[in-house]
Design an enzyme around this catalytic site. Structure first.
Site, PDB file in Angstrom:
ATOM      1  N   HIS A  15      37.540  83.473  43.016  1.00  0.00           N
ATOM      2  CA  HIS A  15      36.759  82.447  42.321  1.00  0.00           C
ATOM      3  C   HIS A  15      37.570  81.151  42.266  1.00  0.00           C
ATOM      4  O   HIS A  15      38.763  81.184  41.961  1.00  0.00           O
ATOM      5  CB  HIS A  15      36.492  82.849  40.868  1.00  0.00           C
ATOM      6  CG  HIS A  15      35.623  84.048  40.699  1.00  0.00           C
ATOM      7  ND1 HIS A  15      34.297  83.959  40.344  1.00  0.00           N
ATOM      8  CD2 HIS A  15      35.880  85.374  40.824  1.00  0.00           C
ATOM      9  CE1 HIS A  15      33.779  85.178  40.252  1.00  0.00           C
ATOM     10  NE2 HIS A  15      34.721  86.052  40.531  1.00  0.00           N
TER      11      HIS A  15
ATOM     12  N   HIS B  18      36.841  88.724  46.955  1.00  0.00           N
ATOM     13  CA  HIS B  18      36.560  87.301  46.772  1.00  0.00           C
ATOM     14  C   HIS B  18      37.507  86.674  45.758  1.00  0.00           C
ATOM     15  O   HIS B  18      38.011  87.345  44.860  1.00  0.00           O
ATOM     16  CB  HIS B  18      35.106  87.080  46.327  1.00  0.00           C
ATOM     17  CG  HIS B  18      34.730  87.808  45.072  1.00  0.00           C
ATOM     18  ND1 HIS B  18      34.370  89.139  45.072  1.00  0.00           N
ATOM     19  CD2 HIS B  18      34.656  87.404  43.786  1.00  0.00           C
ATOM     20  CE1 HIS B  18      34.086  89.520  43.835  1.00  0.00           C
ATOM     21  NE2 HIS B  18      34.265  88.475  43.025  1.00  0.00           N
TER      22      HIS B  18
END
Ligand code: 5GP
Ligand code: ZN
Length: 138
Positions: A104, A102
């Site tokens: 951010h 992922h």
């Protein structure tokens, strides 16, 4: 599509647990972080499960930034932010707690009081030594 039944982000992808989804297409998802550093803090993930950015298939990894570029301007407008950081924590010592790749997106404001990186001074010799340690591996 690879999925890990024990992975919290795979559960979000499969709609087994709820999330505030900002964007979704066939390969990627973007949703709000449940413990935000700033309002609008969001995560962009590939739908294919991988542990981290190095484990991700090149095509999954490469498309992530395109999704960031698509959603970040909308996030900034939506929360009236003027800037943002992107962050990729890779490995436990770097702060990674969810082992599904992922990125951010962390919206920033003038004088928001958030710290950026903790940098420190380093000598030219030290820099050269570090470079010499890295270069043979590339
Ligand atoms: P990491 O530290 O692994 O880079 O970031 C993982 C992020 O996922 C953390 O900022 C954390 O707040 C967020 N997170 C963990 N569990 C959930 C969840 O169930 N839902 C949402 N929306 N975010 C989560
Ligand atoms: Zn996963």
């Amino acid at each position: 599509m690879p999925s890990d039944s024990t992975c919290i982000f795979c559960k979000i992808i499969n709609k087994e647990i709820p999330a505030d989804i900002l964007y979704e297409d066939a390969h990627y998802l973007c949703f709000l972080d449940i413990h935000p550093i700033s309002p609008g803090h969001a995560l962009v993930i590939p739908k294919n499960h991988s542990r981290d950015i190095l484990d991700a298939a090149p095509k999954d990894r490469e498309g992530l930034l395109a999704v960031v570029a698509k959603v970040a301007p909308a996030i900034l407008k939506g929360v009236h932010a003027t800037a943002f950081n992107i962050g990729i924590n890779t490995g436990k010592p770097a702060g990674q707690v969810v082992f599904h790749t992922h990125i951010h997106i962390i919206p920033r404001q003038d004088e928001d009081g958030l710290k950026s990186w903790d940098a420190h001074k380093i000598g030219i010799k030290e820099l050269q030594l570090i470079r010499a340690g890295i270069s043979p591996h590339l």
